[in-house]
Design a protein around this motif. Structure first.
Motif, short mmCIF file in Angstrom:
data_model
loop_
_atom_site.label_atom_id
_atom_site.label_comp_id
_atom_site.label_asym_id
_atom_site.label_seq_id
_atom_site.Cartn_x
_atom_site.Cartn_y
_atom_site.Cartn_z
N LYS A 34 0.85 -1.18 0.00
CA LYS A 34 0.00 0.00 0.00
C LYS A 34 0.89 1.24 0.00
O LYS A 34 2.04 1.18 0.41
N THR A 37 2.57 6.54 3.72
CA THR A 37 1.83 7.71 4.18
C THR A 37 2.72 8.95 4.14
O THR A 37 3.94 8.88 4.28
N SER A 312 -6.32 9.35 -7.03
CA SER A 312 -6.37 8.39 -5.94
C SER A 312 -7.34 8.87 -4.85
O SER A 312 -8.02 8.05 -4.21
N TRP A 313 -7.42 10.18 -4.65
CA TRP A 313 -8.41 10.73 -3.70
C TRP A 313 -9.82 10.34 -4.13
O TRP A 313 -10.63 9.90 -3.31
N LYS A 315 -10.66 7.84 -6.07
CA LYS A 315 -10.80 6.38 -5.93
C LYS A 315 -11.13 6.01 -4.49
O LYS A 315 -12.04 5.20 -4.24
N ASN A 316 -10.41 6.59 -3.54
CA ASN A 316 -10.67 6.29 -2.13
C ASN A 316 -12.04 6.79 -1.69
O ASN A 316 -12.70 6.18 -0.85
N GLY A 319 -14.59 4.29 -3.36
CA GLY A 319 -14.45 3.00 -2.69
C GLY A 319 -14.84 1.83 -3.58
O GLY A 319 -15.66 1.95 -4.49
N ASP A 320 -14.21 0.68 -3.32
CA ASP A 320 -14.54 -0.58 -3.99
C ASP A 320 -14.54 -0.44 -5.51
O ASP A 320 -15.48 -0.84 -6.20
N TYR A 323 -8.58 1.15 -10.59
CA TYR A 323 -8.25 2.21 -11.55
C TYR A 323 -8.73 1.86 -12.96
O TYR A 323 -9.27 2.73 -13.66
#
Length: 492
Positions: A34, A37, A312-313, A315-316, A319-320, A323
């Protein structure tokens, strides 16, 4: 013979093992699984623990050697690519004194702007080719002013790649290219800028010894070799920031050539044979990897901080979803997303916007018209439009950008992104089977003297070429014009 390349990013550490005889990459590894951070203790701050980069180097090397069994004695060199503009501070025992202040941290913007005013536009642009802005030197000045108890213990300051090289070899060293990316370098005198050091009251002894970009920079210590299970004495033979290295990995070395990447940040990097600059320092000039006394080679870099991180923001947030699924959904919406606009400026101060932190925003959202597909297209188009805004600045510097090379990775895996980029910027895109870690391994082979730069790219292939489509260009450029008009209104 084999060479290892490491790419120290802010999202992950990548490693590649190259067979230099065939030019083939025989194994790769990415750690952690992953994304790493980024700590944001205060607004506009961005920090990472340098020791975590080292731990992921250890993990990636273990995976690499498990995937391809090899006698470590056959590995003849190590290359390093790294996230640019960061600040790592270590004491006399080479212990990290505070978290690294990384590339997208904006806390030193005001310090750099004040230095630009105090030193004068004429000096900064003719000698540094940049405003001191938010670069490494200004970040160090921030530590000096705000954490004097830390500053007084600093033995050496370094860039992220310098830190990893120190962990490998035990030696604190840097490169001219690295000094230039921190705005420590005077392009007129071809030496460290004593004027900037004096203005910031920085002792020049905090900077490390300079070594060539290509060539032996130190040898793997017994302690590091035992940890990595590599042969003691293996030389580190190449080091470069991620964007100069990305250009090298794509064989972008001569004036008129350009490279691009679209990871966490997005960059277009073009090679110039002049000490050129943008009068408003919206794009920046650094020493390129193949610069020499015989042939001046600089890299002009435009950066959009909020590139992949915007995608990516989303995508998060959704959720689920993967890409590829997002790319497929985005392609179902029409060009221009029926007026929905995204301004992807939510990852610190943006240099192309004169180091302003304007934040990300969404415009013209209509709950009755715009589904997830429209939002996903608007994000990808907004990123492309931000990159094109920077390309336009570079073109005003007489950089003719008509063809760009990119690795087949990150946002360039999206067919829609490639289409939007080619048609908005009116460029041909060439996609290659390479990445930063492979480029670092090829650089290591050059630095070890095993291959010349001309022969370093055996095994690299062009996977596809994307050309502008006249039937789509008008639509994309109209959408870009609308986006640009809206941005200009927001900026004033």
């Amino acid at each position: 013979m084999y060479f290892i390349g490491y790419d120290i990013g802010s999202s992950s550490i990548k490693a590649a093992l190259l067979n230099a005889e065939t030019g083939a990459c025989v194994a790769t590894a990415t750690c952690p699984e992953k994304e790493m951070t980024i700590d944001v203790p205060y607004q506009d701050w961005a920090e990472q623990n340098p020791e975590s980069w080292w731990q992921e180097i250890i993990n990636a090397t273990e995976i690499l050697l498990n995937r391809f069994t090899i006698d470590p004695a056959l590995i003849k060199g190590i290359g390093i690519a790294y996230q640019m503009h960061g600040l790592v501070c270590v004491d006399k025992d080479q212990q990290v004194l505070r978290p690294a202040i990384i590339w997208c941290d904006s806390r030193a913007v005001d310090i750099g702007n004040a230095a630009f005013d105090a030193l004068g536009e004429a000096y900064c642009l003719s000698h540094l080719l940049n405003s001191p802005g938010n670069f490494t030197a200004s970040k160090l000045r921030w530590v000096q002013q705000n954490e004097p108890h830390i500053y007084e213990r600093i033995h050496k300051v370094m860039l992220p790649g310098d830190y990893i090289a120190m962990k490998l070899t035990g030696e604190a060293r840097t490169t001219v290219s690295g000094l230039s990316e921190g705005t420590f370098w005077d392009f007129t005198t071809n030496s460290v800028s004593q004027v900037l050091l004096q203005h910031y009251q920085i002792d020049g002894s905090l900077l490390s010894e300079v070594v060539p970009t290509f060539g032996e920079q130190g040898r793997l210590s017994a302690a590091a070799a035992a940890i990595l299970k590599l042969a003691p004495g293996t030389p580190v033979t190449y080091r470069a920031g991620d964007q100069p290295n990305n250009a090298f990995s794509l064989n972008v070395l001569q004036p008129g050539e350009a490279a691009t990447t679209a990871g966490t940040s997005g960059v277009v990097y073009a090679v110039h044979d002049k000490n050129g600059y943008d009068a408003r320092s919206r794009v920046n000039t650094f020493v390129h990897v193949n610069n020499s006394g015989e042939a001046l080679r600089n890299g002009v870099l435009m950066c959009l901080n909020g590139t992949g991180i915007t995608n990516s923001w989303l995508k998060n947030l959704v959720g689920d979803i993967t890409y590829p699924e997002m790319n497929n959904l985005a392609a179902q919406a029409p060009i221009g997303a029926k007026g929905l606009q995204v301004f992807p400026f939510g990852n610190g101060a943006e240099r192309i916007l004169e180091n302003k932190s304007v934040g990300a925003s969404i415009a013209n959202l209509d709950f009755n018209r715009h589904s997830r597909a429209y939002m996903m297209r608007a994000v990808q188009e907004g990123i492309v439009f931000g990159l094109n805004y920077g390309i336009d600045i570079m073109r005003h510097m007489d950089l003719g950008i008509h063809r760009v090379r990119a690795g087949n990775a990150n946002m360039f895996l999206s067919p829609l992104f490639r289409e939007a980029f080619a048609n908005t910027a009116n460029v041909v895109i060439e996609l290659y089977n390479t990445d930063g870690a492979q480029g670092a391994a090829r650089g290591a082979a050059v630095g070890a003297g095993y291959v010349s730069i001309a022969d370093a790219f055996r095994g690299m292939e062009c996977l596809s070429v994307i050309t502008p489509d006249t039937s789509l260009q008008t639509q994309y450029q109209e959408a870009y014009g609308n986006w640009l008009h809206a941005l200009q209104l927001r900026m004033h």
